[in-house]
Design a protein around this motif. Structure first.
Motif, PDB file in Angstrom:
ATOM      1  N   MET A 206       0.832  -1.196   0.000  1.00 40.33           N
ATOM      2  CA  MET A 206       0.000   0.000   0.000  1.00 40.33           C
ATOM      3  C   MET A 206       0.871   1.251   0.000  1.00 40.33           C
ATOM      4  N   GLU A 207       0.364   2.313  -0.617  1.00 37.41           N
ATOM      5  CA  GLU A 207       1.052   3.591  -0.641  1.00 37.41           C
ATOM      6  C   GLU A 207       0.967   4.258   0.738  1.00 37.41           C
ATOM      7  N   LEU A 208       1.960   5.119   1.021  1.00 38.76           N
ATOM      8  CA  LEU A 208       1.978   5.857   2.276  1.00 38.76           C
ATOM      9  C   LEU A 208       0.683   6.641   2.475  1.00 38.76           C
ATOM     10  N   LEU A 209       0.201   7.280   1.411  1.00 36.58           N
ATOM     11  CA  LEU A 209      -1.022   8.074   1.505  1.00 36.58           C
ATOM     12  C   LEU A 209      -2.197   7.214   1.935  1.00 36.58           C
ATOM     13  N   ASP A 210      -2.342   6.035   1.335  1.00 39.73           N
ATOM     14  CA  ASP A 210      -3.465   5.162   1.680  1.00 39.73           C
ATOM     15  C   ASP A 210      -3.404   4.723   3.137  1.00 39.73           C
ATOM     16  N   ILE A 211      -2.210   4.389   3.607  1.00 32.19           N
ATOM     17  CA  ILE A 211      -2.068   3.945   4.996  1.00 32.19           C
ATOM     18  C   ILE A 211      -2.373   5.094   5.954  1.00 32.19           C
ATOM     19  N   ALA A 212      -1.882   6.299   5.616  1.00 30.34           N
ATOM     20  CA  ALA A 212      -2.141   7.459   6.472  1.00 30.34           C
ATOM     21  C   ALA A 212      -3.635   7.763   6.551  1.00 30.34           C
ATOM     22  N   ARG A 213      -4.317   7.614   5.434  1.00 29.18           N
ATOM     23  CA  ARG A 213      -5.761   7.860   5.440  1.00 29.18           C
ATOM     24  C   ARG A 213      -6.484   6.806   6.270  1.00 29.18           C
ATOM     25  N   TRP A 214      -6.081   5.557   6.167  1.00 24.73           N
ATOM     26  CA  TRP A 214      -6.677   4.508   6.989  1.00 24.73           C
ATOM     27  C   TRP A 214      -6.438   4.797   8.471  1.00 24.73           C
ATOM     28  N   GLN A 215      -5.228   5.226   8.781  1.00 22.53           N
ATOM     29  CA  GLN A 215      -4.904   5.517  10.179  1.00 22.53           C
ATOM     30  C   GLN A 215      -5.819   6.588  10.742  1.00 22.53           C
ATOM     31  N   PHE A 216      -5.920   7.704  10.033  1.00 22.33           N
ATOM     32  CA  PHE A 216      -6.738   8.798  10.548  1.00 22.33           C
ATOM     33  C   PHE A 216      -8.223   8.429  10.527  1.00 22.33           C
ATOM     34  N   GLY A 217      -8.648   7.683   9.514  1.00 15.83           N
ATOM     35  CA  GLY A 217     -10.043   7.270   9.457  1.00 15.83           C
ATOM     36  C   GLY A 217     -10.427   6.375  10.619  1.00 15.83           C
ATOM     37  N   ILE A 218      -9.563   5.396  10.941  1.00 13.51           N
ATOM     38  CA  ILE A 218      -9.857   4.474  12.040  1.00 13.51           C
ATOM     39  C   ILE A 218      -9.931   5.220  13.368  1.00 13.51           C
ATOM     40  N   THR A 219      -8.933   6.074  13.633  1.00 12.98           N
ATOM     41  CA  THR A 219      -8.918   6.776  14.916  1.00 12.98           C
ATOM     42  C   THR A 219     -10.046   7.793  15.030  1.00 12.98           C
ATOM     43  N   THR A 220     -10.392   8.425  13.918  1.00  5.99           N
ATOM     44  CA  THR A 220     -11.457   9.436  13.966  1.00  5.99           C
ATOM     45  C   THR A 220     -12.819   8.800  14.195  1.00  5.99           C
ATOM     46  N   VAL A 221     -13.132   7.755  13.440  1.00  2.00           N
ATOM     47  CA  VAL A 221     -14.428   7.089  13.612  1.00  2.00           C
ATOM     48  C   VAL A 221     -14.535   6.495  15.010  1.00  2.00           C
ATOM     49  N   TYR A 222     -13.444   5.906  15.504  1.00  2.00           N
ATOM     50  CA  TYR A 222     -13.451   5.328  16.845  1.00  2.00           C
ATOM     51  C   TYR A 222     -13.692   6.420  17.895  1.00  2.00           C
ATOM     52  N   HIS A 223     -12.944   7.520  17.774  1.00  2.00           N
ATOM     53  CA  HIS A 223     -13.103   8.609  18.738  1.00  2.00           C
ATOM     54  C   HIS A 223     -14.514   9.167  18.720  1.00  2.00           C
ATOM     55  N   PHE A 224     -15.104   9.244  17.547  1.00  2.00           N
ATOM     56  CA  PHE A 224     -16.429   9.847  17.458  1.00  2.00           C
ATOM     57  C   PHE A 224     -17.531   8.901  17.941  1.00  2.00           C
ATOM     58  N   LEU A 225     -17.191   7.690  18.317  1.00  2.42           N
ATOM     59  CA  LEU A 225     -18.165   6.856  19.017  1.00  2.42           C
ATOM     60  C   LEU A 225     -18.383   7.370  20.432  1.00  2.42           C
ATOM     61  N   MET A 226     -17.321   7.936  21.040  1.00  2.00           N
ATOM     62  CA  MET A 226     -17.420   8.436  22.407  1.00  2.00           C
ATOM     63  C   MET A 226     -17.975   9.861  22.468  1.00  2.00           C
ATOM     64  N   VAL A 227     -17.592  10.678  21.505  1.00  2.00           N
ATOM     65  CA  VAL A 227     -17.927  12.106  21.562  1.00  2.00           C
ATOM     66  C   VAL A 227     -19.434  12.362  21.631  1.00  2.00           C
TER      67      VAL A 227
END
Length: 499
Positions: free
Chosen positions: A1-22
């Motif tokens: 996978m490209e660096l960009l794709d991995i970075a997007r997955w990283q931020f997507g996973i953490t953001t969606v997870y965090h917004f379960l609590m918010v």
């Protein structure tokens, strides 16, 4: 996978997870403040029990939300440093306001509320919980101000190719923000309402199904389930109204996003709303998709009338290419995308189905709330064996609706991380490709390692939160109330309870 794709997955996973609590923290915080207000005004111990029980669950969720939210701050600098440099002059103000004004107030008054039950007067203690709960709402406003600027840049001037803030007022009154904020807050209340309904239904089914309607604990749970259901109904009405306003703005500001949300290949006048599609909605086969549509609705959703034209993907694509170019810059920092054609069409399956899942799960939550109000009218409670499990399962529906809504919102503006402004109310010339935003000094292997580590850590935290919430739910009201006077050690001041 490209660096960009991995970075997007990283931020997507953490953001969606965090917004379960918010949303649960925001919605439940206001409801708990309302419960304590009812106790303050009436002196009814039922409202005190509600405050203590739901307040305990709110505290667990808030703690997990803080832990998961901190990670996102690090990601801006570690994974998206180019983006941080681009938006830093703009984001500094609203994020500082969120940290110093909102979060500082949250943490201060939450601490006073937790430890002030037997040390503060009832009025001061009540003011603390309201200060905390309203600060969480203010915190959401400042965060959404930053996100809305990414969707619709305002209040800046371009200096050497970089936006420079010249009006914080414009950023804080961005019309995109004024639409997104109420929609998000109503989503928070939908989550909190479903949370009350599910847990209260389980408590009633477990311990109070055959108890007398005059039983005090039964009144607590019945009052909670009715409150949650009413909150859910009102929240859905607010979501529908604010969502309509937000959609009209999106059609003006990000027309490609909304055309993609409908898998609308070619312009239509009038345009029908696609309820369900059969086939592959991804390009280039979207023209072969067979959709069940409601005539005229998309025109009304986009422009407020039944006969206006809505532009499709294929008509919008040359407009984007003419304005922003057909190829990425030949910059080695863009990796394999350097000098390659730009695809201005976001992921159609993600936007099309994300939009529908957002609406679908929200509608299911609303219908469930209406059903609960009917089934629990006049002190009744259904005794079917599937009632409690269904109520527990329904807790997930507004969470999923929120998650899919954010997935649609963020993926729909791709390939931009800061979306350009075709709408004249924004600042022209301010935009940034997502491919240009990622950090250049990080390797794909390092990024992948962080994704795996964070995902594993968040999985552990999810287990911990669910375990803690389940523990206190099983403990019921007795598990959160102080011991009765006859069970207390007179020398133990930590158990004192003045009220």
């Amino acid at each position: 996978m490209e660096l960009l794709d991995i970075a997007r997955w990283q931020f997507g996973i953490t953001t969606v997870y965090h917004f379960l609590m918010v949303p649960l923290t925001i919605g439940l915080g206001v409801l708990v403040a309302g419960m304590q207000t009812a106790w303050y005004r009436t002196g009814n111990p039922r409202y005190l029990k509600m405050t203590k029980f739901w307040g305990k669950l709110m505290l667990i969720n808030f703690a997990m939300g803080v832990v998961t939210g901190i990670v996102q701050e690090f990601q801006f600098g570690m994974s998206w440093s180019a983006y941080s440099r681009f938006v830093g002059d703009v984001f500094g103000a609203p994020l500082a306001m969120e940290g110093l004004v909102a979060f500082f107030v949250e943490s201060t008054f939450l601490g006073l509320w937790i430890f002030g039950w037997d040390r503060l007067s009832k009025g001061v203690h009540l003011a603390c919980v309201w200060a905390f709960s309203l600060a969480t709402v203010a915190s959401a406003y400042f965060i959404l101000a930053a996100n809305s600027w990414m969707q619709h840049p305002v209040g800046v001037e371009v200096v050497d190719g970089t936006p420079r803030l010249n009006s914080i007022w414009a950023v804080l009154t961005n019309n995109t923000l004024l639409a997104a904020f109420p929609h998000t807050i109503f989503g928070c209340f939908a989550v909190a309402g479903a949370f009350l309904v599910g847990i209260a239904a389980w408590q009633l089914a477990k311990n109070h199904r055959d108890s007398s309607p005059e039983d005090e604990d039964r009144k607590v749970w019945h009052g909670s389930i009715r409150l949650g259901a009413w909150v859910g109904v009102v929240a859905f009405a607010g979501l529908a109204i604010s969502g309509d306003f937000q959609a009209k703005l999106m059609f003006q500001q990000q027309p490609m996003k909304m055309a993609s949300a409908e898998a609308l290949c070619h312009s239509e006048a009038p345009a029908g709303f696609s309820v369900f599609a059969v086939g592959d909605v991804s390009r280039p086969d979207c023209e072969s998709v067979k959709s069940i549509t409601v005539p005229y609705v998309l025109s009304a959703l986009a422009n407020g009338d039944l006969h206006s034209e809505v532009k499709g993907v294929e008509e919008l694509l040359p407009e984007y290419q003419e304005r922003f170019g057909t190829h990425y810059p030949d910059d080695p920092r863009l990796g394999s995308l350097a000098g390659q054609p730009v695809d201005y069409v976001p992921n159609l399956p993600a936007t099309y189905w994300g939009f529908r899942f957002m609406i679908g799960f929200g509608s299911v939550a609303a219908l469930g709330a209406v059903a609960v109000l009917w089934l629990t009218r006049r002190g009744r409670f259904p005794k079917g064996r599937y009632w409690a499990p269904l109520a527990i399962a329904s807790i997930a529906t507004p969470f999923l609706g929120n998650a899919f809504g954010w997935i649609f919102t963020e993926l729909g503006r791709q390939p931009f991380v800061v979306a350009p402004n075709p709408d004249p109310s924004g600042i022209d010339g301010v935009w940034m490709y997502t491919a240009s935003a990622v950090s250049s000094g990080v390797t794909a292997g390092e990024m992948l390692t962080s994704v795996i580590a964070l995902t594993a850590l968040y999985g552990v935290l999810a287990v911990v939160e669910i375990w803690l919430i389940a523990k206190f739910v099983r403990g019921g009201i007795e598990g959160v109330m102080p011991p009765k006077p006859k069970d207390r050690d007179p020398d133990d001041e930590s158990l004192s309870f003045a009220y």
